[in-house]
Write an enzyme that holds these catalytic residues in place. Structure first.
Site, PDB file in Angstrom:
ATOM      1  N   HIS A  87       5.904  37.859   8.541  1.00 23.85           N
ATOM      2  CA  HIS A  87       6.794  36.980   9.366  1.00 23.85           C
ATOM      3  C   HIS A  87       7.732  38.079  10.049  1.00 23.85           C
ATOM      4  O   HIS A  87       7.954  37.984  11.234  1.00 23.85           O
ATOM      5  CB  HIS A  87       7.742  36.034   8.917  1.00 23.85           C
ATOM      6  CG  HIS A  87       7.200  34.977   8.285  1.00 23.85           C
ATOM      7  ND1 HIS A  87       6.910  34.784   6.800  1.00 23.85           N
ATOM      8  CD2 HIS A  87       6.262  33.855   8.597  1.00 23.85           C
ATOM      9  CE1 HIS A  87       6.178  33.578   6.289  1.00 23.85           C
ATOM     10  NE2 HIS A  87       5.835  33.098   7.618  1.00 23.85           N
ATOM     11  N   HIS A  93       8.335  36.622   4.710  1.00 21.81           N
ATOM     12  CA  HIS A  93       7.740  37.964   4.169  1.00 21.81           C
ATOM     13  C   HIS A  93       7.479  38.911   5.235  1.00 21.81           C
ATOM     14  O   HIS A  93       7.880  38.564   6.308  1.00 21.81           O
ATOM     15  CB  HIS A  93       6.369  37.572   3.088  1.00 21.81           C
ATOM     16  CG  HIS A  93       5.395  37.081   3.968  1.00 21.81           C
ATOM     17  ND1 HIS A  93       4.718  37.575   5.111  1.00 21.81           N
ATOM     18  CD2 HIS A  93       4.989  35.654   3.858  1.00 21.81           C
ATOM     19  CE1 HIS A  93       4.004  36.384   5.543  1.00 21.81           C
ATOM     20  NE2 HIS A  93       3.984  35.477   4.674  1.00 21.81           N
ATOM     21  N   GLU A 144      -2.211  35.999  13.291  1.00 20.85           N
ATOM     22  CA  GLU A 144      -3.905  36.099  13.513  1.00 20.85           C
ATOM     23  C   GLU A 144      -4.167  35.616  12.027  1.00 20.85           C
ATOM     24  O   GLU A 144      -5.534  35.262  11.848  1.00 20.85           O
ATOM     25  CB  GLU A 144      -4.288  37.306  14.022  1.00 20.85           C
ATOM     26  CG  GLU A 144      -4.167  37.312  15.324  1.00 20.85           C
ATOM     27  CD  GLU A 144      -4.917  38.548  15.910  1.00 20.85           C
ATOM     28  OE1 GLU A 144      -5.320  39.354  15.296  1.00 20.85           O
ATOM     29  OE2 GLU A 144      -5.320  38.574  17.127  1.00 20.85           O
ATOM     30  N   ASP A 190      -3.605  33.086  10.480  1.00 20.01           N
ATOM     31  CA  ASP A 190      -4.119  31.767  10.586  1.00 20.01           C
ATOM     32  C   ASP A 190      -4.671  31.626  12.025  1.00 20.01           C
ATOM     33  O   ASP A 190      -4.241  30.985  12.925  1.00 20.01           O
ATOM     34  CB  ASP A 190      -2.772  30.798  10.468  1.00 20.01           C
ATOM     35  CG  ASP A 190      -1.981  30.753   9.372  1.00 20.01           C
ATOM     36  OD1 ASP A 190      -2.631  30.413   8.155  1.00 20.01           O
ATOM     37  OD2 ASP A 190      -0.868  31.436   9.015  1.00 20.01           O
TER      38      ASP A 190
HETATM   39  O1  PAF Z   1       1.956  28.768  10.077  1.00 21.60           O
HETATM   40  C1  PAF Z   1       3.068  28.139   9.649  1.00 21.60           C
HETATM   41  O2  PAF Z   1       3.648  28.690   9.010  1.00 21.60           O
HETATM   42  C2  PAF Z   1       2.828  26.706  10.098  1.00 21.60           C
HETATM   43  O3  PAF Z   1       1.707  26.233  10.017  1.00 21.60           O
HETATM   44  C3  PAF Z   1       3.787  26.480  11.520  1.00 21.60           C
HETATM   45  C4  PAF Z   1       3.011  26.887  12.737  1.00 21.60           C
HETATM   46  C5  PAF Z   1       5.264  26.774  11.165  1.00 21.60           C
HETATM   47  C6  PAF Z   1       3.792  24.879  11.758  1.00 21.60           C
HETATM   48  O4  PAF Z   1       4.557  24.161  10.485  1.00 21.60           O
END
Ligand code: PAF
Length: 268
Positions: free
Chosen positions: A40, A37, A151, A153
């Site tokens: 990303h 999305h 950020e 996550d």
């Molecule tokens: O944030 C994510 O999408 C996932 O936790 C990651 C970092 C790709 C690991 O699978």
């Protein structure tokens, strides 16, 4: 619309990246689980600004899902992901197979002690061990100069930074600010699970964090800050799982029907 080149095999990825290295081109890696999305896209655009070549990995990592979580229904949209990745400036999408990532006799895991058991880790046992393990493998496959993480996550970023530092992994971890919808909801692949009514309610999580931040800035103690977040969520349909101060950040997770939402704000 053009789609980014698809690489399935680690050997092929390594051949491509070795070619770039021979030409002294730098590589940026954007690890994802797909269902890309605009959040990303921001990671990919930043990587494309700072690196000569960009790889987006797409792998729904079973190690980071607890039993009963959404592994089976996690959205898988590789065709659309390749188009979004190309439009944002990626050169290739690396989507390894399950057997390529975890052969049958796989038995080694990476554990960042302490932090992995707090906050989200308290409610998702084994989650960060799964994240650290797959991210280290992806670093070994792509050997990037830089790797980009959102950020949103926040705890995940801290854990990956600790792993990179402690295990001397030769990569620079770059934090990218959370991308939000106009109503404040942090973008997440899991937002796709929300019904229209739930989607309308979901921005309440950020609104509650803003209340918590107001309380913290007014000098409230930790418990009073959590109370402010909880009060703000009353009547919204969101059930607070936890809210906690982590360094300069206020983190929270809440359930909205069957969907778990997380968010965080800088307090200072
Ligand atoms: O944030 C994510 O999408 C996932 O936790 C990651 C970092 C790709 C690991 O699978």
């Amino acid at each position: 619309m053009r789609a980014a080149a698809l690489i399935r095999a680690r050997s092929e990825l390594q051949r491509v990246v070795s070619g770039w290295k021979r030409r002294r081109l730098t590589t940026g890696l954007v690890p994802t689980m797909g269902a890309l999305h605009a959040g990303h896209a921001a990671l990919i655009r930043r990587a494309a600004r700072e690196c000569d070549r960009v790889i987006v990995s797409v792998f729904v990592n079973p190690l980071q899902f607890s039993p009963g979580e959404d592994l089976r229904r996690y959205p898988r949209t590789l065709g659309a992901d390749r188009r979004l990745a190309a439009a944002a400036g990626a050169d290739a999408v690396y989507a390894p197979s399950m057997a390529g990532m975890y052969p049958e006799d796989f038995k080694t895991h990476v554990e960042v002690e302490g932090l992995s058991d707090l906050y989200c880790g308290k409610y998702r046992p084994g989650h960060f061990r799964g994240v650290a393990t797959v991210v280290l493998k992806l670093f070994n496959h792509a050997r990037p100069d830089r790797a980009y993480f959102g950020e949103k996550d926040y705890q995940q970023v801290l854990i990956i930074e600790a792993m990179v530092r402690d295990l001397d992994v030769p990569v620079r971890v770059v934090r990218v600010p959370t991308v939000r919808a106009r109503d404040g909801l942090a973008l997440s692949s899991r937002n796709a699970y929300l019904s229209a009514a739930e989607r309308a309610a979901a921005p309440a999580l950020r609104a509650a964090l803003l209340e918590g931040r107001r309380a913290a800035r007014a000098g409230a103690k930790a418990a009073a800050v959590v109370d402010a977040v909880r009060r703000a969520l009353r009547g919204t349909g969101l059930k607070l799982q936890y809210a906690a101060r982590c360094g300069s950040r206020l983190l929270a997770a809440a359930h909205l029907a069957g969907t778990r939402l997380i968010d965080n704000l800088r307090v200072n």
